[in-house]
Write a protein that holds these residues in place. Structure first.
Motif, PDB file in Angstrom:
ATOM      1  N   GLY A   1       0.801  -1.211   0.000  1.00 20.76           N
ATOM      2  CA  GLY A   1       0.000   0.000   0.000  1.00 20.76           C
ATOM      3  C   GLY A   1       0.836   1.264   0.000  1.00 20.76           C
ATOM      4  N   ASP A   2       2.132   1.125   0.011  1.00 25.12           N
ATOM      5  CA  ASP A   2       3.012   2.289  -0.023  1.00 25.12           C
ATOM      6  C   ASP A   2       2.960   2.906  -1.412  1.00 25.12           C
ATOM      7  OD1 ASP A   2       4.895   4.207   0.296  1.00 25.12           O
ATOM      8  OD2 ASP A   2       6.592   2.841   0.525  1.00 25.12           O
ATOM      9  N   THR A   3       2.268   3.998  -1.506  1.00 25.03           N
ATOM     10  CA  THR A   3       2.142   4.667  -2.800  1.00 25.03           C
ATOM     11  C   THR A   3       2.649   6.091  -2.673  1.00 25.03           C
ATOM     12  OG1 THR A   3      -0.105   5.293  -2.272  1.00 25.03           O
ATOM     13  CG2 THR A   3       0.201   3.254  -3.553  1.00 25.03           C
ATOM     14  N   SER A   4       3.815   6.229  -2.115  1.00 25.61           N
ATOM     15  CA  SER A   4       4.358   7.565  -1.883  1.00 25.61           C
ATOM     16  C   SER A   4       4.779   8.251  -3.177  1.00 25.61           C
ATOM     17  CB  SER A   4       5.541   7.480  -0.923  1.00 25.61           C
ATOM     18  OG  SER A   4       6.559   6.696  -1.504  1.00 25.61           O
ATOM     19  N   GLY A   5       4.625   7.577  -4.269  1.00 26.07           N
ATOM     20  CA  GLY A   5       4.973   8.215  -5.536  1.00 26.07           C
ATOM     21  C   GLY A   5       6.321   7.780  -6.075  1.00 26.07           C
ATOM     22  N   ASN A   6       7.143   7.161  -5.224  1.00 24.28           N
ATOM     23  CA  ASN A   6       8.434   6.696  -5.715  1.00 24.28           C
ATOM     24  C   ASN A   6       8.251   5.379  -6.452  1.00 24.28           C
ATOM     25  OD1 ASN A   6       9.754   8.836  -4.592  1.00 24.28           O
ATOM     26  ND2 ASN A   6      10.244   7.760  -2.694  1.00 24.28           N
ATOM     27  N   ASP A   7       8.708   5.301  -7.650  1.00 29.37           N
ATOM     28  CA  ASP A   7       8.592   4.069  -8.399  1.00 29.37           C
ATOM     29  C   ASP A   7       9.889   3.274  -8.384  1.00 29.37           C
ATOM     30  OD1 ASP A   7       9.990   5.838  -9.921  1.00 29.37           O
ATOM     31  OD2 ASP A   7       8.963   5.384 -11.801  1.00 29.37           O
ATOM     32  N   SER A   8      10.838   3.678  -7.562  1.00 29.34           N
ATOM     33  CA  SER A   8      12.069   2.902  -7.399  1.00 29.34           C
ATOM     34  C   SER A   8      12.690   3.230  -6.044  1.00 29.34           C
ATOM     35  CB  SER A   8      13.058   3.192  -8.519  1.00 29.34           C
ATOM     36  OG  SER A   8      13.494   4.533  -8.445  1.00 29.34           O
ATOM     37  N   LYS A   9      13.603   2.349  -5.630  1.00 31.23           N
ATOM     38  CA  LYS A   9      14.293   2.538  -4.356  1.00 31.23           C
ATOM     39  C   LYS A   9      15.735   2.055  -4.529  1.00 31.23           C
ATOM     40  CE  LYS A   9      12.896  -1.965  -2.654  1.00 31.23           C
ATOM     41  NZ  LYS A   9      12.224  -2.724  -1.606  1.00 31.23           N
ATOM     42  N   PRO A  10      16.663   2.518  -3.673  1.00 29.54           N
ATOM     43  CA  PRO A  10      18.047   2.062  -3.807  1.00 29.54           C
ATOM     44  C   PRO A  10      18.208   0.630  -3.295  1.00 29.54           C
ATOM     45  CG  PRO A  10      17.851   3.594  -1.982  1.00 29.54           C
ATOM     46  CD  PRO A  10      16.516   3.541  -2.655  1.00 29.54           C
ATOM     47  N   ALA A  11      19.096  -0.106  -3.939  1.00 32.12           N
ATOM     48  CA  ALA A  11      19.410  -1.469  -3.516  1.00 32.12           C
ATOM     49  C   ALA A  11      20.900  -1.705  -3.726  1.00 32.12           C
ATOM     50  CB  ALA A  11      18.608  -2.484  -4.319  1.00 32.12           C
TER      51      ALA A  11
ATOM     52  N   VAL B   1      25.450  -0.103  -6.036  1.00 32.63           N
ATOM     53  CA  VAL B   1      24.145   0.409  -5.632  1.00 32.63           C
ATOM     54  C   VAL B   1      23.411   0.909  -6.878  1.00 32.63           C
ATOM     55  CG1 VAL B   1      22.926   2.120  -4.237  1.00 32.63           C
ATOM     56  CG2 VAL B   1      25.040   1.097  -3.383  1.00 32.63           C
ATOM     57  N   LEU B   2      22.154   0.476  -7.018  1.00 33.80           N
ATOM     58  CA  LEU B   2      21.341   0.903  -8.158  1.00 33.80           C
ATOM     59  C   LEU B   2      19.904   1.089  -7.716  1.00 33.80           C
ATOM     60  CD1 LEU B   2      20.403  -2.040 -10.461  1.00 33.80           C
ATOM     61  CD2 LEU B   2      21.571  -2.407  -8.320  1.00 33.80           C
ATOM     62  N   ARG B   3      19.071   1.633  -8.588  1.00 33.19           N
ATOM     63  CA  ARG B   3      17.644   1.832  -8.310  1.00 33.19           C
ATOM     64  C   ARG B   3      16.883   0.615  -8.822  1.00 33.19           C
ATOM     65  NH1 ARG B   3      16.793   6.003  -4.977  1.00 33.19           N
ATOM     66  NH2 ARG B   3      14.633   5.968  -5.656  1.00 33.19           N
ATOM     67  N   VAL B   4      15.995   0.099  -7.977  1.00 33.85           N
ATOM     68  CA  VAL B   4      15.188  -1.065  -8.349  1.00 33.85           C
ATOM     69  C   VAL B   4      13.720  -0.740  -8.072  1.00 33.85           C
ATOM     70  CG1 VAL B   4      17.045  -2.708  -7.885  1.00 33.85           C
ATOM     71  CG2 VAL B   4      15.421  -2.124  -6.073  1.00 33.85           C
ATOM     72  N   PRO B   5      12.789  -1.497  -8.683  1.00 36.18           N
ATOM     73  CA  PRO B   5      11.358  -1.294  -8.383  1.00 36.18           C
ATOM     74  C   PRO B   5      11.079  -1.612  -6.917  1.00 36.18           C
ATOM     75  CG  PRO B   5      11.647  -2.602 -10.366  1.00 36.18           C
ATOM     76  CD  PRO B   5      12.994  -2.471  -9.751  1.00 36.18           C
ATOM     77  N   PRO B   6      10.016  -1.049  -6.339  1.00 32.01           N
ATOM     78  CA  PRO B   6       9.739  -1.223  -4.906  1.00 32.01           C
ATOM     79  C   PRO B   6       9.455  -2.661  -4.479  1.00 32.01           C
ATOM     80  CG  PRO B   6       8.065   0.152  -5.959  1.00 32.01           C
ATOM     81  CD  PRO B   6       9.090  -0.122  -6.984  1.00 32.01           C
ATOM     82  N   PHE B   7       9.029  -3.535  -5.397  1.00 31.09           N
ATOM     83  CA  PHE B   7       8.701  -4.915  -5.013  1.00 31.09           C
ATOM     84  C   PHE B   7       9.935  -5.811  -4.854  1.00 31.09           C
ATOM     85  CE2 PHE B   7       8.287  -4.500  -9.621  1.00 31.09           C
ATOM     86  CZ  PHE B   7       9.166  -5.482 -10.068  1.00 31.09           C
ATOM     87  N   ILE B   8      11.122  -5.350  -5.174  1.00 30.30           N
ATOM     88  CA  ILE B   8      12.351  -6.139  -5.015  1.00 30.30           C
ATOM     89  C   ILE B   8      12.733  -6.159  -3.540  1.00 30.30           C
ATOM     90  CG2 ILE B   8      14.814  -6.293  -5.581  1.00 30.30           C
ATOM     91  CD1 ILE B   8      13.021  -6.982  -7.926  1.00 30.30           C
ATOM     92  N   GLU B   9      13.058  -7.361  -3.024  1.00 30.65           N
ATOM     93  CA  GLU B   9      13.411  -7.500  -1.614  1.00 30.65           C
ATOM     94  C   GLU B   9      14.805  -8.102  -1.470  1.00 30.65           C
ATOM     95  OE1 GLU B   9      10.307  -9.742   0.210  1.00 30.65           O
ATOM     96  OE2 GLU B   9       8.785  -8.249  -0.308  1.00 30.65           O
ATOM     97  N   GLU B  10      15.358  -8.007  -0.258  1.00 31.60           N
ATOM     98  CA  GLU B  10      16.684  -8.569   0.009  1.00 31.60           C
ATOM     99  C   GLU B  10      16.703 -10.058  -0.305  1.00 31.60           C
ATOM    100  OE1 GLU B  10      17.967  -5.626   3.649  1.00 31.60           O
ATOM    101  OE2 GLU B  10      18.327  -7.764   3.851  1.00 31.60           O
ATOM    102  N   GLY B  11      17.808 -10.521  -0.866  1.00 30.58           N
ATOM    103  CA  GLY B  11      17.970 -11.929  -1.181  1.00 30.58           C
ATOM    104  C   GLY B  11      17.501 -12.312  -2.574  1.00 30.58           C
ATOM    105  N   GLU B  12      16.797 -11.418  -3.247  1.00 30.51           N
ATOM    106  CA  GLU B  12      16.318 -11.734  -4.599  1.00 30.51           C
ATOM    107  C   GLU B  12      17.449 -11.588  -5.619  1.00 30.51           C
ATOM    108  OE1 GLU B  12      12.232 -10.971  -6.001  1.00 30.51           O
ATOM    109  OE2 GLU B  12      12.229  -9.482  -4.394  1.00 30.51           O
ATOM    110  N   LEU B  13      17.342 -12.380  -6.669  1.00 29.59           N
ATOM    111  CA  LEU B  13      18.303 -12.326  -7.766  1.00 29.59           C
ATOM    112  C   LEU B  13      17.716 -11.435  -8.854  1.00 29.59           C
ATOM    113  CD1 LEU B  13      21.045 -13.676  -8.337  1.00 29.59           C
ATOM    114  CD2 LEU B  13      19.819 -15.465  -9.562  1.00 29.59           C
ATOM    115  N   ILE B  14      18.509 -10.428  -9.290  1.00 32.36           N
ATOM    116  CA  ILE B  14      18.022  -9.523 -10.333  1.00 32.36           C
ATOM    117  C   ILE B  14      19.010  -9.513 -11.493  1.00 32.36           C
ATOM    118  CG2 ILE B  14      16.739  -8.061  -8.727  1.00 32.36           C
ATOM    119  CD1 ILE B  14      19.039  -6.008  -8.936  1.00 32.36           C
TER     120      ILE B  14
END
Length: 187
Positions: free
Chosen positions: A142-152, A159-172
């Protein structure tokens, strides 16, 4: 042997004993006098940029460069070690020579190493690499603060910008040409 008229963007030549790549080229013919060839070249060993103007008739030796597929083995201090899988010969490269490529190097990754004589002067990475996310902020539903990416941060420390649904431990998957997130690896 290249003449000055052969110069074009991407051509690799020897200048003062070092390999250079032409990154910009301009031809001008003043009303009277000889034609001028203005060039901008990058030293392939230390990355310095050189602006020079040549007159017609000057010649250059081609840079004898070899590209070999090698496997990245490990990093020790500021040295990165690669091994030729055919001959088991190892070459080392300084961190500053690698540039941004160091952000995507994982052990056992196969890359093309550019050699000038016996000296490694650069690597060509695969266009895409898979890296695991080691740190990123959790995503609140429900976090819709307007940011469509976050640092990871990924396992190489990049360090790069990823979509908000990416979580720690995921392979990208990351595009090594741009350094940007490409997709999430499923499975």
């Amino acid at each position: 042997m290249y003449s000055v008229a052969d110069l074009k963007k991407g051509l690799k030549i020897i200048l003062d004993g070092d390999p250079y790549v032409v990154i910009a080229f301009d031809f001008t013919k003043p009303g009277k006098g000889q034609a001028l060839y203005r060039t901008k070249m990058r030293n392939m060993i230390n990355g310095t940029i050189l602006d020079r103007t040549y007159r017609s008739g000057e010649t250059f030796d081609p840079a004898s460069l070899e590209e070999r597929q090698m496997e990245y083995l490990y990093k020790e201090d500021t040295h990165y070690t690669f091994m030729d899988q055919q001959t088991y010969e190892q070459v080392m490269m300084e961190e500053e020579t690698l540039g941004d490529a160091k952000n995507f190097l994982l052990e056992n990754l196969k890359v093309d190493v550019l050699l000038f004589g016996e000296k490694a002067i650069g690597v060509t990475l695969p266009n895409f690499v898979n890296l695991r996310v080691t740190q990123t902020d959790p995503w609140a539903k429900g976090d819709t603060s307007g940011n469509d990416s976050k640092p990871a941060t990924v396992e190489t420390g990049y360090v790069l910008r990823v979509p908000p649904f990416i979580e720690e431990g995921e392979l990208i998957t990351i595009d090594t040409r741009t350094g940007e997130y490409s997709t999430r690896v499923k499975g």
